[in-house]
Scaffold this motif. Structure first.
Motif, PDB file in Angstrom:
ATOM      1  N   TYR A 155       3.028  -8.266  -3.012  1.00 22.83           N
ATOM      2  CA  TYR A 155       1.844  -8.039  -2.190  1.00 22.83           C
ATOM      3  C   TYR A 155       2.237  -8.224  -0.729  1.00 22.83           C
ATOM      4  O   TYR A 155       2.685  -9.302  -0.337  1.00 22.83           O
ATOM      5  CB  TYR A 155       0.736  -9.025  -2.579  1.00 22.83           C
ATOM      6  N   ALA A 156       2.084  -7.172   0.074  1.00 25.42           N
ATOM      7  CA  ALA A 156       2.417  -7.232   1.497  1.00 25.42           C
ATOM      8  C   ALA A 156       1.131  -7.230   2.315  1.00 25.42           C
ATOM      9  O   ALA A 156       0.247  -6.401   2.097  1.00 25.42           O
ATOM     10  CB  ALA A 156       3.296  -6.056   1.896  1.00 25.42           C
ATOM     11  N   ASP A 157       1.038  -8.167   3.249  1.00 25.54           N
ATOM     12  CA  ASP A 157      -0.124  -8.273   4.132  1.00 25.54           C
ATOM     13  C   ASP A 157       0.093  -7.327   5.305  1.00 25.54           C
ATOM     14  O   ASP A 157       0.837  -7.634   6.235  1.00 25.54           O
ATOM     15  CB  ASP A 157      -0.270  -9.714   4.612  1.00 25.54           C
ATOM     16  N   GLU A 158      -0.555  -6.164   5.253  1.00 31.73           N
ATOM     17  CA  GLU A 158      -0.389  -5.157   6.292  1.00 31.73           C
ATOM     18  C   GLU A 158      -1.467  -5.261   7.376  1.00 31.73           C
ATOM     19  O   GLU A 158      -1.751  -4.298   8.078  1.00 31.73           O
ATOM     20  CB  GLU A 158      -0.350  -3.759   5.678  1.00 31.73           C
ATOM     21  N   GLY A 159      -2.045  -6.434   7.516  1.00 34.89           N
ATOM     22  CA  GLY A 159      -3.029  -6.666   8.571  1.00 34.89           C
ATOM     23  C   GLY A 159      -4.445  -6.348   8.131  1.00 34.89           C
ATOM     24  O   GLY A 159      -5.244  -7.246   7.897  1.00 34.89           O
ATOM     25  N   SER A 160      -4.763  -5.079   7.989  1.00 39.50           N
ATOM     26  CA  SER A 160      -6.125  -4.681   7.615  1.00 39.50           C
ATOM     27  C   SER A 160      -6.330  -4.632   6.107  1.00 39.50           C
ATOM     28  O   SER A 160      -7.459  -4.532   5.644  1.00 39.50           O
ATOM     29  CB  SER A 160      -6.448  -3.307   8.206  1.00 39.50           C
ATOM     30  N   HIS A 161      -5.229  -4.686   5.344  1.00 39.45           N
ATOM     31  CA  HIS A 161      -5.329  -4.582   3.884  1.00 39.45           C
ATOM     32  C   HIS A 161      -4.087  -5.160   3.222  1.00 39.45           C
ATOM     33  O   HIS A 161      -3.089  -5.437   3.881  1.00 39.45           O
ATOM     34  CB  HIS A 161      -5.518  -3.122   3.459  1.00 39.45           C
ATOM     35  N   TRP A 162      -4.172  -5.344   1.904  1.00 42.30           N
ATOM     36  CA  TRP A 162      -3.025  -5.763   1.092  1.00 42.30           C
ATOM     37  C   TRP A 162      -2.404  -4.528   0.455  1.00 42.30           C
ATOM     38  O   TRP A 162      -3.105  -3.729  -0.174  1.00 42.30           O
ATOM     39  CB  TRP A 162      -3.462  -6.735  -0.014  1.00 42.30           C
ATOM     40  N   ASP A 163      -1.105  -4.367   0.616  1.00 36.76           N
ATOM     41  CA  ASP A 163      -0.348  -3.292  -0.011  1.00 36.76           C
ATOM     42  C   ASP A 163       0.299  -3.903  -1.256  1.00 36.76           C
ATOM     43  O   ASP A 163       1.164  -4.770  -1.138  1.00 36.76           O
ATOM     44  CB  ASP A 163       0.722  -2.788   0.965  1.00 36.76           C
ATOM     45  N   ALA A 164      -0.139  -3.483  -2.429  1.00 37.56           N
ATOM     46  CA  ALA A 164       0.322  -4.090  -3.687  1.00 37.56           C
ATOM     47  C   ALA A 164       1.261  -3.152  -4.431  1.00 37.56           C
ATOM     48  O   ALA A 164       0.913  -2.002  -4.705  1.00 37.56           O
ATOM     49  CB  ALA A 164      -0.869  -4.441  -4.567  1.00 37.56           C
TER      50      ALA A 164
END
Length: 172
Positions: A155-164
């Motif tokens: 899970y990457a925290d891309e600021g406005s959303h989580w990229d899973a």
């Protein structure tokens, strides 16, 4: 035993060992190779998500895979959909999918387009769950912080959303 027979036996054993080490799904090849997966239609995925209480939204109000402002689930991997359901049940948090298999995401083997990734809208509940339940593994190449579940999913925290990124269903 003659030298020729002994050499043949050694070569046979060596061939067998190398075949096992480099066979898909076994040994060294299993860590980086992608294998055949079950693909879903948009309707199949939305049915699974609805049944689990997962919502989805699209900035374009559409589901066309070939339009970047849509949120599509066409060609989503079954294990990715199952992973989202597992995350929903394990966290108890509201999940809203904001990105699926539509065009416009980064390319690569384990990409949105290839059915391995979903984007989730951020909320305090899911952010706290990811921070507390998963292991921080450092920054991704583009600078975003990453957290890894015991299942291997990232899970990457891309600021406005989580990229899973779902390698597995997460224990479904």
């Amino acid at each position: 035993m003659t030298l020729r027979l002994r050499a043949r036996s050694v070569l046979s054993v060596l061939t067998l060992v190398l075949t096992a080490v480099f066979a898909p799904g076994i040994g060294l090849a299993s860590s980086t190779d992608a294998f055949a997966v079950t693909k879903l239609t948009h309707a199949q995925a939305t049915s699974m998500f609805s049944g689990a209480g997962i919502t989805w939204s699209s900035s374009g109000g559409c589901s066309n895979r070939n339009v970047s402002t849509c949120t599509s689930f066409d060609q989503l991997n079954l294990t990715t959909a199952q992973g989202a359901v597992t995350l929903k049940h394990a966290s108890g948090c509201a999940l809203n999918i904001t990105g699926g298999t539509e065009t416009g995401h980064a390319s690569g083997t384990y990409s949105h387009w290839n059915g391995y990734k979903l984007d989730f809208g951020k909320n305090t509940c899911i952010t706290n769950y990811i921070h507390n339940a998963f292991t921080y593994i450092g920054l991704r190449g583009d600078g975003y912080p990453q957290y890894q579940a015991a299942s291997g999913n990232i899970y990457a925290d891309e600021g406005s959303h989580w990229d899973a990124l779902f390698y597995t269903c997460g224990g479904c």
